[in-house]
Scaffold this motif. Structure first.
Motif, PDB file in Angstrom:
ATOM      1  N   LEU A 167       0.788  -1.310   0.002  1.00 41.16           N
ATOM      2  CA  LEU A 167       0.090  -0.055   0.035  1.00 41.16           C
ATOM      3  C   LEU A 167       0.906   1.466  -0.029  1.00 41.16           C
ATOM      4  CD1 LEU A 167      -2.996  -1.070   2.740  1.00 41.16           C
ATOM      5  CD2 LEU A 167      -2.668  -1.368   0.154  1.00 41.16           C
ATOM      6  N   LYS A 168       1.979   0.986   0.393  1.00 35.90           N
ATOM      7  CA  LYS A 168       3.123   2.176   0.456  1.00 35.90           C
ATOM      8  C   LYS A 168       2.400   3.330   1.359  1.00 35.90           C
ATOM      9  CE  LYS A 168       5.419   1.076  -3.661  1.00 35.90           C
ATOM     10  NZ  LYS A 168       6.599  -0.001  -3.038  1.00 35.90           N
ATOM     11  N   ALA A 169       1.726   3.021   2.346  1.00 35.83           N
ATOM     12  CA  ALA A 169       1.055   4.361   3.444  1.00 35.83           C
ATOM     13  C   ALA A 169       1.875   5.239   3.797  1.00 35.83           C
ATOM     14  CB  ALA A 169       0.810   3.441   4.199  1.00 35.83           C
ATOM     15  N   GLN A 170       1.410   6.431   3.788  1.00 37.38           N
ATOM     16  CA  GLN A 170       2.207   7.667   4.134  1.00 37.38           C
ATOM     17  C   GLN A 170       1.716   7.805   5.696  1.00 37.38           C
ATOM     18  OE1 GLN A 170       4.557   9.110   2.088  1.00 37.38           O
ATOM     19  NE2 GLN A 170       4.042   7.259   1.001  1.00 37.38           N
ATOM     20  N   LYS A 171       0.456   7.761   5.984  1.00 39.09           N
ATOM     21  CA  LYS A 171       0.066   8.106   7.330  1.00 39.09           C
ATOM     22  C   LYS A 171      -0.798   7.103   7.692  1.00 39.09           C
ATOM     23  CE  LYS A 171       0.617  13.142   7.285  1.00 39.09           C
ATOM     24  NZ  LYS A 171      -0.046  14.485   7.747  1.00 39.09           N
ATOM     25  N   VAL A 172      -0.561   6.496   8.837  1.00 37.37           N
ATOM     26  CA  VAL A 172      -1.328   5.242   9.216  1.00 37.37           C
ATOM     27  C   VAL A 172      -1.885   5.432  10.677  1.00 37.37           C
ATOM     28  CG1 VAL A 172      -1.396   2.739   9.699  1.00 37.37           C
ATOM     29  CG2 VAL A 172       0.100   3.465   7.880  1.00 37.37           C
ATOM     30  N   LEU A 193       5.207  -1.536  11.838  1.00 38.06           N
ATOM     31  CA  LEU A 193       5.189  -0.370  10.878  1.00 38.06           C
ATOM     32  C   LEU A 193       6.339   0.881  11.124  1.00 38.06           C
ATOM     33  CD1 LEU A 193       1.180   0.388  10.717  1.00 38.06           C
ATOM     34  CD2 LEU A 193       2.879  -0.275   8.857  1.00 38.06           C
ATOM     35  N   GLU A 194       6.618   0.950  12.648  1.00 39.81           N
ATOM     36  CA  GLU A 194       7.499   1.816  12.916  1.00 39.81           C
ATOM     37  C   GLU A 194       8.931   1.063  12.509  1.00 39.81           C
ATOM     38  OE1 GLU A 194       5.390   3.815  16.739  1.00 39.81           O
ATOM     39  OE2 GLU A 194       6.584   2.236  16.995  1.00 39.81           O
ATOM     40  N   ALA A 195       9.186  -0.117  12.841  1.00 37.87           N
ATOM     41  CA  ALA A 195      10.435  -0.667  12.088  1.00 37.87           C
ATOM     42  C   ALA A 195      10.561  -0.566  10.658  1.00 37.87           C
ATOM     43  CB  ALA A 195      10.497  -2.239  12.658  1.00 37.87           C
ATOM     44  N   ASP A 196       9.360  -0.484  10.030  1.00 34.26           N
ATOM     45  CA  ASP A 196       9.308  -0.447   8.645  1.00 34.26           C
ATOM     46  C   ASP A 196       9.352   0.874   7.954  1.00 34.26           C
ATOM     47  OD1 ASP A 196       9.478  -2.943   8.170  1.00 34.26           O
ATOM     48  OD2 ASP A 196       7.235  -3.235   7.438  1.00 34.26           O
ATOM     49  N   LYS A 197       9.415   2.095   9.028  1.00 31.89           N
ATOM     50  CA  LYS A 197       9.637   3.571   8.834  1.00 31.89           C
ATOM     51  C   LYS A 197       8.411   4.063   8.249  1.00 31.89           C
ATOM     52  CE  LYS A 197      13.995   3.005  10.128  1.00 31.89           C
ATOM     53  NZ  LYS A 197      14.385   3.412  11.495  1.00 31.89           N
ATOM     54  N   VAL A 198       7.479   3.542   8.741  1.00 31.30           N
ATOM     55  CA  VAL A 198       5.839   4.210   8.199  1.00 31.30           C
ATOM     56  C   VAL A 198       5.480   4.959   9.413  1.00 31.30           C
ATOM     57  CG1 VAL A 198       3.768   3.536   7.538  1.00 31.30           C
ATOM     58  CG2 VAL A 198       5.577   2.099   6.609  1.00 31.30           C
ATOM     59  N   PRO A 199       4.831   6.254   9.232  1.00 32.44           N
ATOM     60  CA  PRO A 199       4.408   7.023  10.320  1.00 32.44           C
ATOM     61  C   PRO A 199       3.180   6.428  10.837  1.00 32.44           C
ATOM     62  CG  PRO A 199       5.194   8.505   8.430  1.00 32.44           C
ATOM     63  CD  PRO A 199       5.003   6.798   8.040  1.00 32.44           C
ATOM     64  N   LEU A 220      -9.331  11.289  12.528  1.00 35.28           N
ATOM     65  CA  LEU A 220      -8.802  10.601  11.517  1.00 35.28           C
ATOM     66  C   LEU A 220      -8.576  11.402   9.977  1.00 35.28           C
ATOM     67  CD1 LEU A 220     -10.475   7.107  11.902  1.00 35.28           C
ATOM     68  CD2 LEU A 220      -8.117   7.736  12.391  1.00 35.28           C
ATOM     69  N   LYS A 221      -9.873  12.071   9.914  1.00 35.29           N
ATOM     70  CA  LYS A 221      -9.705  13.140   8.578  1.00 35.29           C
ATOM     71  C   LYS A 221      -8.590  14.236   9.102  1.00 35.29           C
ATOM     72  CE  LYS A 221     -13.712  14.174   6.677  1.00 35.29           C
ATOM     73  NZ  LYS A 221     -14.939  14.723   6.501  1.00 35.29           N
ATOM     74  N   THR A 222      -8.731  14.798  10.205  1.00 28.96           N
ATOM     75  CA  THR A 222      -7.839  15.882  10.316  1.00 28.96           C
ATOM     76  C   THR A 222      -6.290  15.399  10.250  1.00 28.96           C
ATOM     77  OG1 THR A 222      -9.324  17.103  12.159  1.00 28.96           O
ATOM     78  CG2 THR A 222      -7.033  17.340  12.377  1.00 28.96           C
ATOM     79  N   GLN A 223      -5.940  14.175  10.336  1.00 28.73           N
ATOM     80  CA  GLN A 223      -4.544  13.538  10.251  1.00 28.73           C
ATOM     81  C   GLN A 223      -4.319  13.175   9.075  1.00 28.73           C
ATOM     82  OE1 GLN A 223      -2.149  13.528  12.626  1.00 28.73           O
ATOM     83  NE2 GLN A 223      -3.348  13.643  14.474  1.00 28.73           N
ATOM     84  N   SER A 224      -5.339  13.338   8.148  1.00 29.26           N
ATOM     85  CA  SER A 224      -5.109  12.838   6.566  1.00 29.26           C
ATOM     86  C   SER A 224      -4.628  11.579   6.461  1.00 29.26           C
ATOM     87  CB  SER A 224      -4.261  13.821   6.016  1.00 29.26           C
ATOM     88  OG  SER A 224      -4.951  15.177   5.881  1.00 29.26           O
ATOM     89  N   VAL A 225      -5.069  10.590   7.289  1.00 30.58           N
ATOM     90  CA  VAL A 225      -4.596   9.333   7.172  1.00 30.58           C
ATOM     91  C   VAL A 225      -5.034   8.628   5.783  1.00 30.58           C
ATOM     92  CG1 VAL A 225      -4.492   8.883   9.721  1.00 30.58           C
ATOM     93  CG2 VAL A 225      -6.397   8.187   8.233  1.00 30.58           C
ATOM     94  N   ASP A 226      -4.319   7.558   5.239  1.00 29.60           N
ATOM     95  CA  ASP A 226      -4.530   6.914   4.220  1.00 29.60           C
ATOM     96  C   ASP A 226      -4.760   5.400   4.557  1.00 29.60           C
ATOM     97  OD1 ASP A 226      -1.799   6.467   4.750  1.00 29.60           O
ATOM     98  OD2 ASP A 226      -1.173   6.840   2.691  1.00 29.60           O
TER      99      ASP A 226
END
Length: 378
Positions: A167-172, A193-199, A220-226
């Motif tokens: 998914l190559k997530a940017q914000k989880v 996720l943190e070990a994989d450097k995903v925020p 969740l919308k305010t944080q712009s999670v994908d």
């Protein structure tokens, strides 16, 4: 495991071993061995209990037809604890009072953990085909507690790596239901996720059973999670997805096998389409299980699901261990289980000294609004 003497590691073929031992044992030595089957017959997750019962009934029918374990026969004793820890303790005490020495269950991690001390203290073998929380076997040394499913720290990395790599997530956002099962999964997903450097921009628990998650969805919308990972069961997942779509949040939802329930679709509606979830591999699709699959179908039971064949495997292990130990004494049977490999419907398995499987395969599936799932990417 100093309680048990070292035994050689050998793969056990259930059918061969059962037939061989039944030929050696005189008919007079045969007994009926009761297997308690505690799980949810009522409550919101009864569908999972149905999966376990389907697996157990099919296994017992097949094993009894093949002379059981060393000539003995199995008899299932189903008990309802609604996946509630307090009820699970009551059921476990009832099992003790009935003198039953083997348990296949419980289903939910919280209930399983609550009952496990009773079984361990009483020398009763318990094999859970579904409880994934590491605490079950990590909290203290166990001799009689086993499982035929992978742990959360085996399942969660599968989800987390998919989120990071596919998914190559940017914000989880990582959410959970504050219960043993969901919270354990969420923590492991977050760590991976943190070990994989995903925020991970939000890690939060919700109250199971609530009907309005709009405040959380606004956050969740305010944080712009994908991507949103939810550790928990389908009722809350369904509400979260429906309300998120109603509020215009288009993030991808990812969950564990507890979210994969056909009843989710009645809650989520069209929002259920595209949910991702980790589930045990579809062992019913293995050509080696063709006869087992047909045995399910002959009884109008569904062999496809997360818990049917892990349950079937649990009964196979008990049968093979009783046969191999030449005894139905739980101490001898447990020693044999700790010291041997077993050929089962979920493959050849071995237990760690803690009673966990050394290996278990989880896959990522895409959920569809008709209640079916397909391997993600297919």
């Amino acid at each position: 495991m100093t309680l048990f003497p070292p035994l050689c590691k050998t793969a056990c073929s259930v059918c061969v071993a059962v037939l061989w031992m039944s030929a050696l044992l005189p008919a007079a030595s045969a007994e009926t061995i009761k297997i308690a089957l505690p799980g949810p017959m009522t409550g919101p997750v009864t569908q999972y209990g149905d999966m376990v019962r389907a697996g157990a009934m099919t296994a017992v029918e097949q094993l009894n037809a093949a002379a059981g374990a060393g000539g003995n026969k199995f008899e299932l004793v189903p008990m309802d604890e609604a996946c509630e820890p307090k009820q699970a303790v009551s059921v476990a005490n009832k099992i003790v009072s009935l003198g039953i020495k083997f348990v296949v269950g419980h289903l939910c991690s919280g209930a399983t953990i609550a009952a496990s001390d009773i079984y361990e203290n009483e020398g009763i073998i318990m094999i859970s085909p579904s409880a994934t929380a590491p605490q079950l076997t990590e909290a203290k040394p166990r001799n009689y507690i086993f499982r035929t499913i992978g742990r959360d720290d085996q399942q969660a990395p599968t989800a987390a790596h998919y989120i990071a790599q596919k998914l190559k997530a940017q914000k989880v956002a990582v959410l959970h239901d504050k219960q043993s099962y969901g919270q354990g999964l969420a923590r492991s997903v977050k760590a991976t996720l943190e070990a994989d450097k995903v925020p991970v921009v939000l890690f939060e628990g919700i109250n199971a059973g609530e009907s309005d998650y709009s405040a959380l969805i606004t956050k969740l919308k305010t944080q712009s999670v994908d991507v949103i990972y939810y550790g928990g069961y389908f009722p809350e997942m369904g509400l979260l997805m429906r309300q998120a779509r109603e509020q215009g949040l288009k993030a991808v939802f990812v969950g564990p096998e507890g979210a994969g329930n056909k009843n989710l679709n009645a809650i989520a509606g069209p929002a259920a389409e595209g949910m991702l979830l980790t589930q045990p591999a579809d062992f019913s699709a293995d050509p080696a299980n063709a006869a087992i699959k047909q045995a399910f179908l002959d009884k109008h039971r569904d062999p496809v699901g997360g818990f049917q064949l892990p349950t079937y495997a649990a009964l196979q292990v008990i049968a093979a261990a009783i046969t191999g130990a030449h005894s139905s004494d739980p101490t001898k049977v447990a020693a044999y289980m700790h010291s041997h490999a077993f050929k089962t419907a979920i493959g050849t398995i071995e237990f760690t000294p803690k009673g966990d499987l050394k290996f278990f395969k989880f896959n990522v599936y895409t959920w569809h609004k008709d209640g079916t799932s397909t391997l993600a990417g297919k």
